[in-house]
Design a protein around this motif. Structure first.
Motif, PDB file in Angstrom:
ATOM      1  N   MET A   1       0.820  -1.182   0.000  1.00  0.00           N
ATOM      2  CA  MET A   1       0.000   0.000   0.000  1.00  0.00           C
ATOM      3  C   MET A   1       0.871   1.256   0.000  1.00  0.00           C
ATOM      4  O   MET A   1       0.534   2.236  -0.643  1.00  0.00           O
ATOM      5  CB  MET A   1      -0.912   0.001   1.220  1.00  0.00           C
ATOM      6  CG  MET A   1      -1.908   1.115   1.161  1.00  0.00           C
ATOM      7  SD  MET A   1      -3.049   1.329   2.541  1.00  0.00           S
ATOM      8  CE  MET A   1      -3.468  -0.278   3.038  1.00  0.00           C
ATOM      9  N   LEU A   3       3.544   1.817  -1.490  1.00  0.00           N
ATOM     10  CA  LEU A   3       4.058   2.121  -2.826  1.00  0.00           C
ATOM     11  C   LEU A   3       3.126   3.037  -3.616  1.00  0.00           C
ATOM     12  O   LEU A   3       3.556   3.712  -4.539  1.00  0.00           O
ATOM     13  CB  LEU A   3       4.294   0.830  -3.612  1.00  0.00           C
ATOM     14  CG  LEU A   3       5.384  -0.091  -3.087  1.00  0.00           C
ATOM     15  CD1 LEU A   3       5.378  -1.397  -3.874  1.00  0.00           C
ATOM     16  CD2 LEU A   3       6.737   0.575  -3.155  1.00  0.00           C
ATOM     17  N   ALA A   4       1.856   3.059  -3.264  1.00  0.00           N
ATOM     18  CA  ALA A   4       0.887   3.884  -3.979  1.00  0.00           C
ATOM     19  C   ALA A   4       0.805   5.304  -3.421  1.00  0.00           C
ATOM     20  O   ALA A   4       0.100   6.136  -3.979  1.00  0.00           O
ATOM     21  CB  ALA A   4      -0.492   3.222  -3.920  1.00  0.00           C
ATOM     22  N   CYS A   5       1.525   5.584  -2.353  1.00  0.00           N
ATOM     23  CA  CYS A   5       1.491   6.907  -1.714  1.00  0.00           C
ATOM     24  C   CYS A   5       2.429   7.888  -2.411  1.00  0.00           C
ATOM     25  O   CYS A   5       3.423   7.496  -3.001  1.00  0.00           O
ATOM     26  CB  CYS A   5       1.871   6.780  -0.242  1.00  0.00           C
ATOM     27  SG  CYS A   5       0.710   5.786   0.710  1.00  0.00           S
ATOM     28  N   ASP A   6       2.112   9.170  -2.295  1.00  0.00           N
ATOM     29  CA  ASP A   6       2.964  10.208  -2.885  1.00  0.00           C
ATOM     30  C   ASP A   6       4.309  10.287  -2.176  1.00  0.00           C
ATOM     31  O   ASP A   6       5.344  10.443  -2.820  1.00  0.00           O
ATOM     32  CB  ASP A   6       2.281  11.578  -2.792  1.00  0.00           C
ATOM     33  CG  ASP A   6       1.061  11.678  -3.686  1.00  0.00           C
ATOM     34  OD1 ASP A   6       1.141  11.230  -4.840  1.00  0.00           O
ATOM     35  OD2 ASP A   6       0.034  12.196  -3.224  1.00  0.00           O
ATOM     36  N   ALA A  30      -0.804  -4.600  -7.338  1.00  0.00           N
ATOM     37  CA  ALA A  30      -0.073  -3.817  -8.346  1.00  0.00           C
ATOM     38  C   ALA A  30       1.419  -3.732  -8.049  1.00  0.00           C
ATOM     39  O   ALA A  30       2.108  -2.826  -8.527  1.00  0.00           O
ATOM     40  CB  ALA A  30      -0.677  -2.432  -8.517  1.00  0.00           C
ATOM     41  N   TYR A  33       3.844  -3.316 -10.915  1.00  0.00           N
ATOM     42  CA  TYR A  33       3.838  -1.986 -11.522  1.00  0.00           C
ATOM     43  C   TYR A  33       4.454  -0.958 -10.566  1.00  0.00           C
ATOM     44  O   TYR A  33       5.325  -0.177 -10.952  1.00  0.00           O
ATOM     45  CB  TYR A  33       2.415  -1.573 -11.886  1.00  0.00           C
ATOM     46  CG  TYR A  33       2.307  -0.138 -12.340  1.00  0.00           C
ATOM     47  CD1 TYR A  33       2.675   0.229 -13.628  1.00  0.00           C
ATOM     48  CD2 TYR A  33       1.869   0.859 -11.474  1.00  0.00           C
ATOM     49  CE1 TYR A  33       2.601   1.556 -14.042  1.00  0.00           C
ATOM     50  CE2 TYR A  33       1.797   2.184 -11.875  1.00  0.00           C
ATOM     51  CZ  TYR A  33       2.154   2.532 -13.159  1.00  0.00           C
ATOM     52  OH  TYR A  33       2.093   3.834 -13.561  1.00  0.00           O
ATOM     53  N   LEU A  34       3.980  -0.954  -9.323  1.00  0.00           N
ATOM     54  CA  LEU A  34       4.396   0.067  -8.368  1.00  0.00           C
ATOM     55  C   LEU A  34       5.848  -0.071  -7.920  1.00  0.00           C
ATOM     56  O   LEU A  34       6.555   0.923  -7.803  1.00  0.00           O
ATOM     57  CB  LEU A  34       3.463   0.048  -7.148  1.00  0.00           C
ATOM     58  CG  LEU A  34       2.019   0.449  -7.422  1.00  0.00           C
ATOM     59  CD1 LEU A  34       1.142   0.153  -6.214  1.00  0.00           C
ATOM     60  CD2 LEU A  34       1.931   1.911  -7.813  1.00  0.00           C
ATOM     61  N   SER A  37       8.261   1.128 -10.648  1.00  0.00           N
ATOM     62  CA  SER A  37       8.146   2.564 -10.889  1.00  0.00           C
ATOM     63  C   SER A  37       8.699   3.361  -9.715  1.00  0.00           C
ATOM     64  O   SER A  37       9.160   4.478  -9.891  1.00  0.00           O
ATOM     65  CB  SER A  37       6.699   2.956 -11.175  1.00  0.00           C
ATOM     66  OG  SER A  37       5.897   2.816 -10.030  1.00  0.00           O
ATOM     67  N   ARG A  38       8.688   2.797  -8.554  1.00  0.00           N
ATOM     68  CA  ARG A  38       9.175   3.493  -7.363  1.00  0.00           C
ATOM     69  C   ARG A  38      10.671   3.255  -7.130  1.00  0.00           C
ATOM     70  O   ARG A  38      11.423   4.185  -6.889  1.00  0.00           O
ATOM     71  CB  ARG A  38       8.372   3.020  -6.158  1.00  0.00           C
ATOM     72  CG  ARG A  38       8.647   3.730  -4.907  1.00  0.00           C
ATOM     73  CD  ARG A  38       7.553   4.687  -4.603  1.00  0.00           C
ATOM     74  NE  ARG A  38       8.014   5.530  -3.524  1.00  0.00           N
ATOM     75  CZ  ARG A  38       7.409   6.611  -3.155  1.00  0.00           C
ATOM     76  NH1 ARG A  38       6.309   6.962  -3.754  1.00  0.00           N
ATOM     77  NH2 ARG A  38       7.882   7.326  -2.197  1.00  0.00           N
ATOM     78  N   LYS A 101       1.537  12.222 -11.323  1.00  0.00           N
ATOM     79  CA  LYS A 101       0.912  10.905 -11.503  1.00  0.00           C
ATOM     80  C   LYS A 101       0.777  10.554 -12.990  1.00  0.00           C
ATOM     81  O   LYS A 101       0.790   9.387 -13.359  1.00  0.00           O
ATOM     82  CB  LYS A 101      -0.465  10.881 -10.845  1.00  0.00           C
ATOM     83  CG  LYS A 101      -1.103   9.521 -10.815  1.00  0.00           C
ATOM     84  CD  LYS A 101      -2.410   9.546 -10.068  1.00  0.00           C
ATOM     85  CE  LYS A 101      -2.994   8.157 -10.026  1.00  0.00           C
ATOM     86  NZ  LYS A 101      -4.264   8.126  -9.333  1.00  0.00           N
TER      87      LYS A 101
END
Length: 145
Positions: A1, A3-6, A30, A33-34, A37-38, A101
Motif C-alpha cells: 500500500m 508504494l501507492a502513496c505520494d 499492483a 507496476y508500483l 516505478s518506485r 501521476k
C-alpha cells in the motif's frame, strides 16, 4: 500500500518486503507496476523474485522510499512534512499531484500539461496570497480559491 502513496517514510530499522513468490504467490496489489516505478526494475526484480527483506535505510538509499528516520523521530518528522505539504496552496498542490501521476511520456507532453495547469493557478487568489506573503516575508494563508 505504501508504494501507492505520494511520499513514503519509514524507520531506519523498518523491515520492508514483498514475499509473494517465497509464499508461492504471484505478486498482487499492483506490486509488479508500483515497485519498479518506485524503486527501479533491478530492485523490483530482486525483491519480488527473492522475497528478500530490506531495512528502511536501504529502502531510502535505493529510492524505494523518500527517507528513513530513527524510529523515535519518525512520527515527528512525518507530521512535520505532512504539515508542510498541507500548508501549500491546495489548487497548485492538486494539479502538481496530477502532473506527477500522469508520468508524461516526453518533454513536450509535460510542457503541454503545464501550459494548461499553470494559468489555472495564475488566476487564483492563492497565487496572489503566495506572492504577497513572500514579498511581506510571512507565511501565506491559502484558501483554495
Amino acid at each position: 500500500m505504501a508504494l501507492a502513496c505520494d511520499l513514503v517514510y519509514a524507520a531506519d530499522d523498518a523491515k520492508l518486503l514483498a514475499p509473494f513468490t517465497s509464499l508461492g504467490l504471484h505478486p498482487g496489489m499492483a506490486a509488479t507496476y508500483l515497485l519498479p516505478s518506485r524503486g527501479g526494475i533491478n530492485l523490483a526484480r530482486e525483491l519480488l523474485l527473492t522475497g528478500r527483506t530490506i531495512r528502511g535505510e536501504e529502502a531510502a538509499r535505493e529510492g524505494l522510499i523518500n527517507r528513513s528516520y530513527a524510529r523515535e523521530e519518525l512520527l515527528e518528522k512525518t507530521l512535520e512534512i505532512a504539515g508542510s505539504v498541507a500548508a501549500n496552496a491546495p489548487i497548485a498542490t492538486r494539479l502538481t499531484k496530477i502532473a506527477l501521476k500522469s508520468a508524461h511520456n516526453d518533454l513536450e507532453e509535460a510542457l503541454k500539461w503545464e501550459s494548461l495547469a499553470q494559468p489555472v493557478t495564475m488566476t487564483s487568489k492563492d497565487m496572489l496570497e503566495g506572492l504577497t506573503a513572500h514579498r511581506e516575508r510571512r507565511v501565506p494563508k491559502f484558501t483554495g480559491s
